[in-house]
Design a protein around this motif. Structure first.
Motif, mmCIF file in Angstrom:
data_model
loop_
_atom_site.group_PDB
_atom_site.id
_atom_site.type_symbol
_atom_site.label_atom_id
_atom_site.label_comp_id
_atom_site.label_asym_id
_atom_site.label_seq_id
_atom_site.Cartn_x
_atom_site.Cartn_y
_atom_site.Cartn_z
ATOM 1 N N LYS A 44 0.871 -1.219 0.138
ATOM 2 C CA LYS A 44 -0.006 -0.161 -0.051
ATOM 3 C C LYS A 44 0.677 1.453 -0.053
ATOM 4 O O LYS A 44 0.461 2.354 -0.367
ATOM 5 N N ASP A 68 -3.365 5.737 7.107
ATOM 6 C CA ASP A 68 -4.407 4.602 6.442
ATOM 7 C C ASP A 68 -3.530 3.626 5.685
ATOM 8 O O ASP A 68 -3.954 2.423 5.464
ATOM 9 N N GLU A 77 -2.643 0.439 7.250
ATOM 10 C CA GLU A 77 -3.941 -0.407 7.589
ATOM 11 C C GLU A 77 -4.132 -0.842 9.010
ATOM 12 O O GLU A 77 -3.735 0.115 10.123
ATOM 13 N N GLU A 78 -4.090 -2.215 9.244
ATOM 14 C CA GLU A 78 -4.087 -2.599 10.813
ATOM 15 C C GLU A 78 -2.904 -3.177 11.196
ATOM 16 O O GLU A 78 -3.052 -3.671 12.214
ATOM 17 N N TYR A 109 -8.370 3.137 12.636
ATOM 18 C CA TYR A 109 -8.567 2.723 11.354
ATOM 19 C C TYR A 109 -9.787 1.903 11.150
ATOM 20 O O TYR A 109 -10.642 1.846 10.328
ATOM 21 N N HIS A 160 -13.081 2.543 9.071
ATOM 22 C CA HIS A 160 -13.236 1.814 7.742
ATOM 23 C C HIS A 160 -14.338 0.672 8.275
ATOM 24 O O HIS A 160 -14.981 0.120 7.036
#
Length: 322
Positions: free
Chosen positions: A197, A231, A234-235, A314, A318
């Protein structure tokens, strides 16, 4: 070259339980220098990150007695990995065989090293978990024919990329090189690049460590380079498996089946973001950080807590909740 001793070392490694074993003379690692120079040329800002790699180019100077490298593979893909930890913690860290100090894998290594001593073979090495050891593990493994590099820069053996690599410098001139038939990455495949990403993987075999999620949430101390946003991480709390998880040569692997990894069931609830935020520093230092295989230091507890806060934000943003 001592072919009889090479065969004996190989056979003993397999008898101790290693998946495979190869032996290469030091001079076959010349291609590693070319690979490193190409990486620094393509990503000059990574020079400080790879500073420790210069020692890999001076093995003969630093260890004048050394003649060969013995490299062995240990497959950890037979273990389950809890769903709640997937996409949050890199599997290779929590499933590192170094996390089982009294386990079968440690005894395997001790048995092999005891045998090397008995054969009057001088050696150094044997550590796998430290990110900066004395031997370029992936390069030695590829040179020994145990596997190949894929476009995401990871070592892949016959079962994919879920291997730990163990290597030793020894004082005997030996060679045992395999002819492992592993298909290369398809020319048209760029799934690992798509899965990255932050665009750390900008081209096949090209990687900027400073924008790698795994670097940012560990050695990079949470610093976001220009162009990288929260972002994009992510996680991921510790490490990142995106480029390996999307790889077609790993996609068939099911992490919900297999053996229970010793101690992971007890550790799982402690690694949940909500728990980390309320855990004491002492508990994190004692129970969690040792399981991250040298990728997080005691003084980086603020980074760990910052990462879990980012993850909670996050998931709420989301998914509402996870």
């Amino acid at each position: 070259m001592n072919t009889l001793l090479a065969q004996e070392i190989h056979d003993k490694a397999l008898a101790c339980g290693y998946d495979s074993c190869g032996i290469v003379p030091l001079d076959v690692l010349g291609f590693y220098k070319e690979r490193l120079m190409k990486r620094l040329e393509d990503v000059p800002e990574s020079k400080t990150v790879y500073a420790h790699s210069k020692a890999f180019l001076a093995l003969k100077e630093n260890y004048p007695w050394a003649q060969s490298i013995v490299v062995c593979t240990e497959y950890f893909g037979n273990y389950k990995f809890p769903v709640s930890l997937q996409n949050r913690y890199a599997k290779g860290l929590l499933l590192s065989l170094a996390n089982i100090p009294d386990g079968v894998e440690t005894k395997r290594r001790q048995s092999f090293e005891t045998w090397l001593y008995s054969k009057n073979i001088q050696f150094i090495g044997g550590e796998t978990a430290k990110p900066a050891g004395i031997i370029p593990l992936r390069a030695a493994s590829v040179a020994a024919g145990l596997g190949i590099y894929r476009k995401n820069n990871f070592f892949y053996g016959p079962k994919g990329s879920n291997y730990e690599l163990v290597a030793y410098l020894i004082d005997k001139p030996c060679k045992y090189i395999h002819d492992t038939e592993i298909p290369p990455c398809p020319e048209s495949c760029n799934l690992c690049q798509q899965g990255c990403k932050t665009n750390s993987l900008s081209a096949p075999f090209i990687m900027n460590p400073l924008t790698c999620v795994s670097y940012i949430n560990t050695f990079g101390n949470g610093q976001l380079p220009e162009g990288v946003t929260d972002d994009m991480l992510e996680e991921w709390i510790i490490g990142c498996d995106n480029c390996q998880d999307v790889c077609p040569f790993n996609r068939d692997h099911a992490w919900n089946v297999g053996q229970e990894f010793p101690g992971l069931a007890e550790l799982e609830p402690l690694l949940q973001p909500e728990y980390i935020l309320k855990a004491s520093d002492d508990e994190i230092i004692e129970k969690m950080i040792p399981k991250f295989c040298f990728h997080l230091k005691n003084e980086q507890i603020p980074l760990l807590r910052s990462s879990v806060k980012r993850v909670l934000h996050y998931t709420k943003k989301h998914f509402g909740s996870r």
